[in-house]
Design an enzyme around this catalytic site. Sequence first.
Site, PDB file in Angstrom:
ATOM      1  N   ASN A   7     -15.656   3.920  46.536  1.00 28.33           N
ATOM      2  CA  ASN A   7     -16.294   4.135  45.239  1.00 28.33           C
ATOM      3  C   ASN A   7     -17.498   5.035  45.504  1.00 28.33           C
ATOM      4  O   ASN A   7     -18.536   4.590  45.981  1.00 28.33           O
ATOM      5  CB  ASN A   7     -16.737   2.780  44.668  1.00 28.33           C
ATOM      6  CG  ASN A   7     -17.387   2.919  43.304  1.00 28.33           C
ATOM      7  OD1 ASN A   7     -17.610   4.032  42.817  1.00 28.33           O
ATOM      8  ND2 ASN A   7     -17.704   1.792  42.690  1.00 28.33           N
ATOM      9  N   ARG A  91     -11.917   5.031  43.450  1.00 32.37           N
ATOM     10  CA  ARG A  91     -12.273   4.785  42.052  1.00 32.37           C
ATOM     11  C   ARG A  91     -12.697   6.122  41.449  1.00 32.37           C
ATOM     12  O   ARG A  91     -13.564   6.810  41.993  1.00 32.37           O
ATOM     13  CB  ARG A  91     -13.445   3.813  41.986  1.00 32.37           C
ATOM     14  CG  ARG A  91     -13.909   3.627  40.573  1.00 32.37           C
ATOM     15  CD  ARG A  91     -15.148   2.789  40.507  1.00 32.37           C
ATOM     16  NE  ARG A  91     -15.532   2.641  39.118  1.00 32.37           N
ATOM     17  CZ  ARG A  91     -16.781   2.538  38.707  1.00 32.37           C
ATOM     18  NH1 ARG A  91     -17.759   2.553  39.578  1.00 32.37           N
ATOM     19  NH2 ARG A  91     -17.053   2.395  37.430  1.00 32.37           N
ATOM     20  N   HIS A 180     -14.505   0.544  32.679  1.00 34.85           N
ATOM     21  CA  HIS A 180     -14.262  -0.765  33.314  1.00 34.85           C
ATOM     22  C   HIS A 180     -12.793  -1.161  33.207  1.00 34.85           C
ATOM     23  O   HIS A 180     -12.454  -2.346  33.241  1.00 34.85           O
ATOM     24  CB  HIS A 180     -15.087  -1.901  32.649  1.00 34.85           C
ATOM     25  CG  HIS A 180     -16.558  -1.779  32.800  1.00 34.85           C
ATOM     26  ND1 HIS A 180     -17.433  -2.031  31.756  1.00 34.85           N
ATOM     27  CD2 HIS A 180     -17.326  -1.451  33.857  1.00 34.85           C
ATOM     28  CE1 HIS A 180     -18.675  -1.857  32.180  1.00 34.85           C
ATOM     29  NE2 HIS A 180     -18.644  -1.499  33.456  1.00 34.85           N
ATOM     30  N   ARG A 241     -28.904   0.412  29.042  1.00 36.47           N
ATOM     31  CA  ARG A 241     -28.320   1.241  27.979  1.00 36.47           C
ATOM     32  C   ARG A 241     -28.436   0.538  26.640  1.00 36.47           C
ATOM     33  O   ARG A 241     -28.243  -0.681  26.553  1.00 36.47           O
ATOM     34  CB  ARG A 241     -26.846   1.541  28.258  1.00 36.47           C
ATOM     35  CG  ARG A 241     -26.589   2.367  29.490  1.00 36.47           C
ATOM     36  CD  ARG A 241     -25.112   2.776  29.544  1.00 36.47           C
ATOM     37  NE  ARG A 241     -24.770   3.305  30.846  1.00 36.47           N
ATOM     38  CZ  ARG A 241     -23.858   2.755  31.655  1.00 36.47           C
ATOM     39  NH1 ARG A 241     -23.186   1.678  31.285  1.00 36.47           N
ATOM     40  NH2 ARG A 241     -23.610   3.308  32.819  1.00 36.47           N
ATOM     41  N   GLU A 384     -12.711  -5.556  41.291  1.00 40.91           N
ATOM     42  CA  GLU A 384     -12.223  -4.198  41.055  1.00 40.91           C
ATOM     43  C   GLU A 384     -11.664  -3.576  42.333  1.00 40.91           C
ATOM     44  O   GLU A 384     -10.689  -2.837  42.297  1.00 40.91           O
ATOM     45  CB  GLU A 384     -13.352  -3.344  40.470  1.00 40.91           C
ATOM     46  CG  GLU A 384     -13.648  -3.752  39.028  1.00 40.91           C
ATOM     47  CD  GLU A 384     -14.938  -3.192  38.478  1.00 40.91           C
ATOM     48  OE1 GLU A 384     -16.007  -3.720  38.856  1.00 40.91           O
ATOM     49  OE2 GLU A 384     -14.891  -2.245  37.695  1.00 40.91           O
TER      50      GLU A 384
END
Length: 396
Positions: A7, A91, A180, A241, A384
């Site tokens: 990743n 990823r 996601h 965010r 993940e």
Amino acid sequence: MKVLVINCGSSSLKYQLIDSDSEEVIAKGLCERITIEGSMLTHQVPGKDKVEVKSPMPDHKAAVSMVLDMLTSSEHGVISDLSEIGAVGHRVVHGGEKFAKSVVIDDDVIKAIAECNDLAPLHNPANLIGIEACKACMPNVPMVAVFDTAFHQTMPKKAYLYGLPYEYYEDYKVRRYGFHGTSHSFVSKRCIELLNLDPKNSKVIVCHLGNGASISAVLNGESVDTSMGLTPLEGLIMGTRSGDIDPAIMEFLANKLNVGIPEIMNILNKKSGVAGLSKIGSDFRDLGAAADNGDELAITTLDTYSYRVAKYIGAYAAAMNGVDAICFTAGIGENNTTVRNKVSEYLGYLGVVMDESKRDFRGEEGELTAPDSKVKVMLIPTNEELAIARETVALV
Ligand code: ADP
């Protein structure tokens, strides 16, 4: 097979070497401050102490080389030779409309990922750098790209279109994509498995609540809606965010603060969310501690955050005309019982009956509702990296 999961961000690279047969992590680690002074590799083999190596990483190829050296080193290594790595899974954040599934990486795929760069200018170029660096170090090892957006490509048009002039979709592909996806796919599948639901007749809502947070509606195993949009800024209130706001706030604030769009975007992405709202920070442990000490703003922030989650659950129950199970996952979803218990208070109308003895349950897989609950609430830790390893093995 041993699969290396990568990743890669603009200045960091996370990795896990996973044995796809036992699905166990053989080693994992993180390169930080790549291209910046003070580069460091942290490497960990389960059951052993962490190893930290400070060494310059002028580019991502240097970082990948260091990782591979560490994996094969006589002292801290876990494999004797690089040939033991059967495949690499990467990823990749944005696959646009080009990628509805994971793919084996070749030159055409690299080109197509680069064509999605303007949709994720901070992430995709970094992901590509990671792919190129691995290609340079392991030219003969097959590599797979697993996209954050792919799982949501099953969303119907009514869910992904914005109320904007249609030509912006036609010309620039301005639409909702969602992120996601690897996590929403992993958790919804696991939920169907655990509850023995009929995969072709199931309604699952997944709440992925981490620093970044999103909710998805998964109907019969396919994503039909999700809260993030063209970018990860839309939807829930997150660590830093804002999530959904009235778009007119941007002009209003730009005038008040006398700043341009880049600074407004910086505020919405990095200075908002629970960090901005609480004036404390983005970590829910700090927020929880402040709320426990009676900090009014921290309490209000946790309420506002949870209320937004509950509203999305309601919206997705409506979108699917019902729901069988609601899953909590990721750092906050798996560990923060305050948020989960607050959200659960809004779910009574669905027939949710929480198991009171599970109010403090956290950190592991389990059902949180009482046996007579019409809708099940589940805690399902996401993984993940394992999902990426599985996709990679399936393709190579
Ligand atoms: P990311 O999106 O960066 O992967 P995570 O899924 O790790 O984020 O979630 C980070 C959030 O989860 C933080 O707000 C943190 O407070 C919370 N969190 C993570 N682990 C724990 C824990 N063990 N106990 C309580 N909260 C936790």
